[in-house]
Design a protein around this motif. Structure first.
Motif, PDB file in Angstrom:
ATOM      1  N   LEU A  33       0.841  -1.191   0.000  1.00  0.00           N
ATOM      2  CA  LEU A  33       0.000   0.000   0.000  1.00  0.00           C
ATOM      3  C   LEU A  33       0.878   1.243   0.000  1.00  0.00           C
ATOM      4  CD1 LEU A  33      -2.755  -0.757   2.696  1.00  0.00           C
ATOM      5  CD2 LEU A  33      -2.851  -1.171   0.222  1.00  0.00           C
ATOM      6  N   LEU A  34       0.413   2.306  -0.684  1.00  0.00           N
ATOM      7  CA  LEU A  34       1.044   3.607  -0.576  1.00  0.00           C
ATOM      8  C   LEU A  34       0.445   4.329   0.624  1.00  0.00           C
ATOM      9  CD1 LEU A  34       1.081   4.858  -4.289  1.00  0.00           C
ATOM     10  CD2 LEU A  34       2.985   3.874  -2.984  1.00  0.00           C
ATOM     11  N   LEU A  35       1.302   4.823   1.522  1.00  0.00           N
ATOM     12  CA  LEU A  35       0.847   5.511   2.726  1.00  0.00           C
ATOM     13  C   LEU A  35       1.508   6.886   2.822  1.00  0.00           C
ATOM     14  CD1 LEU A  35       0.982   2.645   5.403  1.00  0.00           C
ATOM     15  CD2 LEU A  35      -0.947   3.344   3.961  1.00  0.00           C
ATOM     16  N   ASP A  36       0.712   7.901   3.123  1.00  0.00           N
ATOM     17  CA  ASP A  36       1.206   9.268   3.269  1.00  0.00           C
ATOM     18  C   ASP A  36       2.026   9.387   4.556  1.00  0.00           C
ATOM     19  OD1 ASP A  36       1.609  11.983   3.497  1.00  0.00           O
ATOM     20  OD2 ASP A  36      -0.470  12.534   3.117  1.00  0.00           O
ATOM     21  N   ARG A  37       3.256   9.845   4.431  1.00  0.00           N
ATOM     22  CA  ARG A  37       4.108   9.969   5.608  1.00  0.00           C
ATOM     23  C   ARG A  37       3.848  11.254   6.398  1.00  0.00           C
ATOM     24  NH1 ARG A  37      10.414   8.151   5.359  1.00  0.00           N
ATOM     25  NH2 ARG A  37      10.470   7.164   7.414  1.00  0.00           N
ATOM     26  N   GLY A  38       3.166  12.206   5.782  1.00  0.00           N
ATOM     27  CA  GLY A  38       2.723  13.374   6.537  1.00  0.00           C
ATOM     28  C   GLY A  38       3.617  14.587   6.455  1.00  0.00           C
ATOM     29  N   TYR A  39       4.674  14.549   5.645  1.00  0.00           N
ATOM     30  CA  TYR A  39       5.481  15.743   5.436  1.00  0.00           C
ATOM     31  C   TYR A  39       5.957  15.778   3.992  1.00  0.00           C
ATOM     32  CZ  TYR A  39       9.229  12.336   6.365  1.00  0.00           C
ATOM     33  OH  TYR A  39      10.038  11.230   6.351  1.00  0.00           O
ATOM     34  N   ASP A  40       6.369  16.970   3.539  1.00  0.00           N
ATOM     35  CA  ASP A  40       6.761  17.098   2.136  1.00  0.00           C
ATOM     36  C   ASP A  40       8.212  16.671   1.938  1.00  0.00           C
ATOM     37  OD1 ASP A  40       8.616  19.464   2.263  1.00  0.00           O
ATOM     38  OD2 ASP A  40       6.811  20.469   2.996  1.00  0.00           O
ATOM     39  N   SER A  41       8.618  16.593   0.686  1.00  0.00           N
ATOM     40  CA  SER A  41       9.929  16.046   0.346  1.00  0.00           C
ATOM     41  C   SER A  41      11.081  16.997   0.659  1.00  0.00           C
ATOM     42  CB  SER A  41       9.966  15.671  -1.142  1.00  0.00           C
ATOM     43  OG  SER A  41       9.722  16.814  -1.953  1.00  0.00           O
ATOM     44  N   LEU A  42      10.787  18.226   1.084  1.00  0.00           N
ATOM     45  CA  LEU A  42      11.828  19.187   1.446  1.00  0.00           C
ATOM     46  C   LEU A  42      11.984  19.322   2.953  1.00  0.00           C
ATOM     47  CD1 LEU A  42      10.994  21.995  -1.153  1.00  0.00           C
ATOM     48  CD2 LEU A  42      12.628  20.117  -1.377  1.00  0.00           C
ATOM     49  N   ALA A  43      11.237  18.534   3.722  1.00  0.00           N
ATOM     50  CA  ALA A  43      11.242  18.673   5.175  1.00  0.00           C
ATOM     51  C   ALA A  43      12.602  18.388   5.788  1.00  0.00           C
ATOM     52  CB  ALA A  43      10.184  17.757   5.797  1.00  0.00           C
ATOM     53  N   ALA A  44      13.365  17.471   5.215  1.00  0.00           N
ATOM     54  CA  ALA A  44      14.658  17.106   5.805  1.00  0.00           C
ATOM     55  C   ALA A  44      15.598  18.296   5.877  1.00  0.00           C
ATOM     56  CB  ALA A  44      15.294  15.976   5.005  1.00  0.00           C
ATOM     57  N   ALA A  45      15.635  19.096   4.823  1.00  0.00           N
ATOM     58  CA  ALA A  45      16.508  20.273   4.811  1.00  0.00           C
ATOM     59  C   ALA A  45      15.940  21.394   5.669  1.00  0.00           C
ATOM     60  CB  ALA A  45      16.704  20.752   3.374  1.00  0.00           C
ATOM     61  N   ARG A  46      14.617  21.505   5.702  1.00  0.00           N
ATOM     62  CA  ARG A  46      13.971  22.604   6.432  1.00  0.00           C
ATOM     63  C   ARG A  46      13.925  22.358   7.940  1.00  0.00           C
ATOM     64  NH1 ARG A  46       9.588  22.152   3.956  1.00  0.00           N
ATOM     65  NH2 ARG A  46       8.351  21.130   5.561  1.00  0.00           N
ATOM     66  N   ALA A  47      13.862  21.075   8.341  1.00  0.00           N
ATOM     67  CA  ALA A  47      13.676  20.737   9.751  1.00  0.00           C
ATOM     68  C   ALA A  47      14.620  19.599  10.149  1.00  0.00           C
ATOM     69  CB  ALA A  47      12.214  20.351  10.003  1.00  0.00           C
ATOM     70  N   PRO A  48      15.911  19.879  10.333  1.00  0.00           N
ATOM     71  CA  PRO A  48      16.872  18.810  10.643  1.00  0.00           C
ATOM     72  C   PRO A  48      16.587  18.109  11.964  1.00  0.00           C
ATOM     73  CG  PRO A  48      17.878  20.986  10.906  1.00  0.00           C
ATOM     74  CD  PRO A  48      16.567  21.195  10.221  1.00  0.00           C
ATOM     75  N   TRP A  49      15.835  18.751  12.865  1.00  0.00           N
ATOM     76  CA  TRP A  49      15.506  18.119  14.152  1.00  0.00           C
ATOM     77  C   TRP A  49      14.547  16.947  14.006  1.00  0.00           C
ATOM     78  CZ3 TRP A  49      14.467  23.139  12.702  1.00  0.00           C
ATOM     79  CH2 TRP A  49      13.150  23.415  12.336  1.00  0.00           C
ATOM     80  N   LEU A  50      13.970  16.769  12.819  1.00  0.00           N
ATOM     81  CA  LEU A  50      13.126  15.589  12.587  1.00  0.00           C
ATOM     82  C   LEU A  50      13.962  14.315  12.435  1.00  0.00           C
ATOM     83  CD1 LEU A  50      10.435  16.986  10.097  1.00  0.00           C
ATOM     84  CD2 LEU A  50      10.178  16.528  12.547  1.00  0.00           C
ATOM     85  N   LEU A  51      15.268  14.490  12.263  1.00  0.00           N
ATOM     86  CA  LEU A  51      16.204  13.361  12.151  1.00  0.00           C
ATOM     87  C   LEU A  51      15.875  12.438  10.981  1.00  0.00           C
ATOM     88  CD1 LEU A  51      16.593  12.437  15.936  1.00  0.00           C
ATOM     89  CD2 LEU A  51      18.082  13.899  14.539  1.00  0.00           C
ATOM     90  N   LEU A  52      15.331  13.014   9.918  1.00  0.00           N
ATOM     91  CA  LEU A  52      15.043  12.222   8.731  1.00  0.00           C
ATOM     92  C   LEU A  52      16.361  11.740   8.128  1.00  0.00           C
ATOM     93  CD1 LEU A  52      12.288  14.501   7.169  1.00  0.00           C
ATOM     94  CD2 LEU A  52      12.024  12.558   8.728  1.00  0.00           C
ATOM     95  N   GLY A  53      16.433  10.488   7.786  1.00  0.00           N
ATOM     96  CA  GLY A  53      17.668   9.918   7.264  1.00  0.00           C
ATOM     97  C   GLY A  53      18.548   9.293   8.323  1.00  0.00           C
ATOM     98  N   ALA A  54      18.167   9.408   9.604  1.00  0.00           N
ATOM     99  CA  ALA A  54      18.876   8.716  10.682  1.00  0.00           C
ATOM    100  C   ALA A  54      18.082   7.467  11.060  1.00  0.00           C
ATOM    101  CB  ALA A  54      19.032   9.616  11.899  1.00  0.00           C
TER     102      ALA A  54
END
Length: 295
Positions: free
Chosen positions: A139-160
């Motif tokens: 299934l495709l599931l919405d993750r709830g943030y846009d594809s630029l969030a990693a650069a805009r919000a590093p405290w989300l720890l996306l990619g860790a």
């Protein structure tokens, strides 16, 4: 059985511990806050696969969390100790090919203390041979943030690769409760991201040129060690490589789609949201062979 080896400065090769009794303090921040990181890698006949790639990613995750972790050499010795103990226990042949799952875990440690808690855990790997041959429904599931969030919000720890995997596990439960085997996350602006425990890979042939493509990492996805190894092997075999961005329609238009991960390796996706995808047993066997030999 489970083999457990803690990284301990008093034990250069790691400190074996009984996995059948409690080992963590109740106020360890990995337990109370999910404040930590981990890696999962495959070992075959007691030989770890891609250990350097996993240790590199562990170090990268630690840097994002500003977490001090034991040095690489200590991890290498503890992994060797854990795999030897697992082999000595006779459990290494519990699945075909003597495959074992090796988990490396680091927490920020006991609240108020200065030292992290770190250990290596080895268990027999789940047998995913059926999925690798027959494929899965996704299934495709919405993750709830846009594809630029990693650069805009590093405290989300996306990619860790953090211990905070509750959302990933909830996505897998939702998929299974709704007739699928797994999920692929999409961003709120419609880009393909990754699976809860895997990297997305697609294959396509255009004008006689065969290309493997994976989503771009700047969208905040985890760097896939199996995808990296597959791409190196595929490039040596004459494939072109591509790195997104991808949208769902790219998956439906592809000649094949796979989820790549360290334990299952390469699993073909046969349908997404009930819509069948292209599938070639020969192509699946070719790419599976590349993934299985890539170190």
């Amino acid at each position: 059985m489970t083999v457990l080896v803690f990284l301990d400065t008093a034990f250069p090769d790691g400190r074996p511990a009984d996995a059948g009794v409690p080992q963590l303090m109740i106020n360890d921040l990995g337990v109370t806050r999910g404040d930590g990181i981990f890696e999962s890698l495959l070992a075959v006949d007691s030989v770890p696969r891609k250990p350097h790639a996993h240790l590199d990613r562990l170090a990268s995750s630690a840097q994002q969390l500003e977490l001090d972790i034991p040095p690489r050499a200590s991890w290498e010795r503890a992994i060797a100790t854990a795999l030897r103990l697992h082999a000595d226990a006779g459990d290494h042949g519990a699945v075909p090919g003597g495959r074992a799952a090796v988990k490396l875990v680091v927490t920020r440690g006991v609240e108020g203390a200065a030292a992290p808690t770190a250990w290596v855990q080895v268990t027999a790997a789940a047998d995913a041979a059926d999925q690798r041959t027959k494929g899965i429904k996704v299934l495709l599931l919405d993750r709830g943030y846009d594809s630029l969030a990693a650069a805009r919000a590093p405290w989300l720890l996306l990619g860790a690769k953090t211990l905070s995997y509750a959302v990933n596990m909830a996505a897998l439960r939702y998929a299974r409760q709704n007739g699928a085997d797994d999920a692929i996350f999409t961003s709120s602006d419609g880009k393909v991201l990754e699976g809860p425990t895997s990297t997305v890979v697609l294959a396509r042939e255009r004008g006689g040129v065969r290309t493997l493509v994976t989503p771009e990492r700047k969208s905040g996805i985890l760097a896939g060690t199996t995808q990296d190894a597959l791409f190196r092997a595929a490039e040596a075999a004459g494939w072109e490589l591509g790195y997104g961005p991808l949208v769902p329609e790219d998956l439906f238009a592809a000649d094949g789609v796979w989820l790549a991960s360290s334990i299952r390796l390469l699993v073909p996706v046969r349908s997404i949201d009930g819509r069948e995808l292209a599938f070639s047993a020969d192509l699946n066997a070719e790419l599976a062979g590349l993934a299985d030999t890539a170190l």
